[in-house]
Scaffold this motif. Structure first.
Motif, PDB file in Angstrom:
ATOM      1  N   UNK A 250     -19.158 -39.672  23.627  1.00  0.00           N
ATOM      2  CA  UNK A 250     -17.848 -40.068  23.612  1.00  0.00           C
ATOM      3  C   UNK A 250     -17.140 -38.670  23.366  1.00  0.00           C
ATOM      4  N   UNK A 251     -15.845 -38.747  23.793  1.00  0.00           N
ATOM      5  CA  UNK A 251     -15.062 -37.479  23.535  1.00  0.00           C
ATOM      6  C   UNK A 251     -13.415 -38.171  23.588  1.00  0.00           C
ATOM      7  N   UNK A 252     -12.987 -37.680  22.439  1.00  0.00           N
ATOM      8  CA  UNK A 252     -11.333 -38.063  22.285  1.00  0.00           C
ATOM      9  C   UNK A 252     -11.232 -39.465  22.334  1.00  0.00           C
ATOM     10  N   UNK A 253     -12.311 -40.269  21.642  1.00  0.00           N
ATOM     11  CA  UNK A 253     -12.247 -41.577  21.740  1.00  0.00           C
ATOM     12  C   UNK A 253     -12.606 -42.399  23.112  1.00  0.00           C
ATOM     13  N   UNK A 254     -12.922 -41.601  24.171  1.00  0.00           N
ATOM     14  CA  UNK A 254     -13.265 -42.197  25.263  1.00  0.00           C
ATOM     15  C   UNK A 254     -14.994 -42.050  25.653  1.00  0.00           C
ATOM     16  N   UNK A 255     -15.284 -43.115  26.567  1.00  0.00           N
ATOM     17  CA  UNK A 255     -16.659 -43.031  26.787  1.00  0.00           C
ATOM     18  C   UNK A 255     -16.793 -41.969  28.049  1.00  0.00           C
ATOM     19  N   UNK A 256     -17.597 -40.813  27.903  1.00  0.00           N
ATOM     20  CA  UNK A 256     -17.640 -39.963  28.893  1.00  0.00           C
ATOM     21  C   UNK A 256     -18.957 -39.980  29.613  1.00  0.00           C
ATOM     22  N   UNK A 257     -20.044 -40.288  28.968  1.00  0.00           N
ATOM     23  CA  UNK A 257     -21.466 -40.555  29.545  1.00  0.00           C
ATOM     24  C   UNK A 257     -22.029 -42.058  29.124  1.00  0.00           C
ATOM     25  N   UNK A 258     -22.680 -42.700  29.799  1.00  0.00           N
ATOM     26  CA  UNK A 258     -22.996 -43.935  29.294  1.00  0.00           C
ATOM     27  C   UNK A 258     -24.200 -44.589  30.389  1.00  0.00           C
ATOM     28  N   UNK A 259     -25.492 -45.013  29.580  1.00  0.00           N
ATOM     29  CA  UNK A 259     -26.399 -45.571  30.342  1.00  0.00           C
ATOM     30  C   UNK A 259     -27.046 -46.706  29.581  1.00  0.00           C
ATOM     31  N   UNK A 260     -27.271 -47.885  30.021  1.00  0.00           N
ATOM     32  CA  UNK A 260     -27.714 -49.201  29.406  1.00  0.00           C
ATOM     33  C   UNK A 260     -28.820 -49.838  30.185  1.00  0.00           C
ATOM     34  N   UNK A 283     -12.092 -46.960  26.496  1.00  0.00           N
ATOM     35  CA  UNK A 283     -11.972 -46.549  24.962  1.00  0.00           C
ATOM     36  C   UNK A 283     -13.303 -47.225  24.182  1.00  0.00           C
ATOM     37  N   UNK A 284     -13.993 -46.214  23.379  1.00  0.00           N
ATOM     38  CA  UNK A 284     -14.978 -46.308  22.911  1.00  0.00           C
ATOM     39  C   UNK A 284     -14.872 -47.345  21.474  1.00  0.00           C
ATOM     40  N   UNK A 285     -14.454 -48.728  21.798  1.00  0.00           N
ATOM     41  CA  UNK A 285     -14.466 -49.691  20.831  1.00  0.00           C
ATOM     42  C   UNK A 285     -15.087 -50.991  21.265  1.00  0.00           C
ATOM     43  N   UNK A 286     -15.011 -51.844  20.231  1.00  0.00           N
ATOM     44  CA  UNK A 286     -15.963 -52.931  20.562  1.00  0.00           C
ATOM     45  C   UNK A 286     -15.363 -53.905  21.512  1.00  0.00           C
ATOM     46  N   UNK A 287     -14.058 -54.185  21.686  1.00  0.00           N
ATOM     47  CA  UNK A 287     -13.679 -54.740  22.832  1.00  0.00           C
ATOM     48  C   UNK A 287     -14.058 -54.133  24.171  1.00  0.00           C
ATOM     49  N   UNK A 288     -14.252 -53.021  24.398  1.00  0.00           N
ATOM     50  CA  UNK A 288     -14.552 -52.352  25.513  1.00  0.00           C
ATOM     51  C   UNK A 288     -16.223 -52.564  25.818  1.00  0.00           C
TER      52      UNK A 288
END
Length: 341
Positions: A250-260, A283-288
């Motif tokens: 996460x950078x500046x509140x946004x997801x920049x890398x993700x793997x699930x 945005x890196x929050x629960x709604x997303x």
């Protein structure tokens, strides 16, 4: 148990040649799954090729900062390795979430990846099973299927893949080094296992006689945090109802890398590509996180008694990603892999 021959080669070329010489032979590593299946009559090889003398136990840093794990590295040793715990906590947590300490002391990296389903119909030779006997049917669809697949299944098979370690390796974009009668090749861990389709007996993409010699992890990405969570009926020695491995930056509140990647939901470790695509730049929050999980799980096709797995996986995804995002913001350590959800 059927009478079988037993050989112990001293190098990989000899091992490959022995297995390639007889299609009714099996590699034996830790034996924690294969020997059980032989006792049940599910596996009945004419020849066991014991790999115990092969020099494939190393856990070594690569020049680029990644990791090369020998196929025979014990699960316990891999989980306890200091660099694994520091750079790939999702891997250590996944291993420790699986089986008992005694089994982890015996089980190997490649053997864990190639273990077979614990579907009760597959393990009971008095019952039909398309995975064990193609064309015989899948009684699990109308029978006991509370623990079985909601993603990637077919009318011919709804078994789930049992490995925790394989789920973590999928999220980490691991690569397998293989050796076969025609030489070596590499294969992405995400491509190792097959979905059942109309041939559930074909479980993986290894060629006849091929041997997994190592698993290679790419260097950890700067700023990424990782963790593994597993929901099960009891806290020890139980297979997943649903599990998730995640890598997040996460950078500046946004997801920049993700793997699930998910476990316990499909016939193979399930890489959540739709969820990842949704989250990149979000945005890196629960709604997303919830919306991403719902985008992935829209493909779920639960049966009469396993619809609870969809809600478990959704809630597990939200909690895991929210904890990783909070840890990233706070600069803290990654969360543990235990979850009582």
């Amino acid at each position: 148990m059927r009478t079988f021959a037993y050989l112990r080669p001293t190098d990989t070329d000899e091992a490959v040649a022995l297995l390639a010489s007889d299609p009714d032979s099996r590699y034996l590593a830790g034996g924690t799954n294969l020997v059980d299946l032989m006792k049940l009559g599910v596996e009945r090889p004419r020849l066991l090729v014991d790999l115990g003398r092969l020099p494939l136990r190393g856990i070594d840093r690569t020049e680029d900062g990644g990791l090369r794990i020998g196929a025979l590295a014990r699960n316990a040793d891999l989980a306890a390795d200091p660099y694994v715990r520091q750079a790939y906590p999702v891997l250590s947590q996944a291993i420790l979430a699986g089986a008992s300490g005694q089994l982890r002391n015996m089980a190997t990296t490649a053997g864990n990846l190639l273990q077979r389903t614990r579907c009760p119909y597959f393990q009971d030779t008095s019952k039909p099973c398309n995975k064990r006997e193609p064309g015989s049917g899948c009684p699990a669809r109308e029978g006991v299927h509370r623990d079985l697949a909601v993603l990637g299944a077919s009318e011919h098979c709804i078994a789930t893949h049992p490995s925790d370690l394989a789920v973590a390796l999928s999220a980490l974009d691991a690569t397998l080094e293989l050796l076969g009668p025609d030489g070596g090749r590499t294969l992405a861990a995400t491509d190792l296992h097959r979905l059942p389709g109309d041939r559930p007996d074909l479980e993986h993409r290894l060629l006849p006689g091929e041997l997994v010699t190592a698993v290679v992890l790419p260097p950890p990405l700067p700023g990424c945090r990782s963790a593994y969570r597993k929901v099960r009926d009891r806290s020890s020695f139980a297979f997943a109802l649903a599990s998730a491995a995640a890598v997040l930056a996460v950078r500046d509140g946004l997801v920049t890398q993700v793997a699930i990647a998910y476990g316990g939901l499909a016939p193979k470790p399930w890489r959540a590509r739709a969820a990842e695509e949704y989250l990149l730049g979000a945005p890196a929050h629960e709604r997303s996180f919830r919306a991403a999980a719902e985008a992935e799980l829209a493909a779920a096709r639960p049966l009469r008694d396993n619809g609870h797995k969809v809600a478990l996986a959704r809630n597990l995804t939200v909690r895991l990603l929210a904890d990783l995002a909070a840890a990233a913001r706070a600069g803290e350590d990654t969360p543990t892999g235990e979850d009582g959800a």
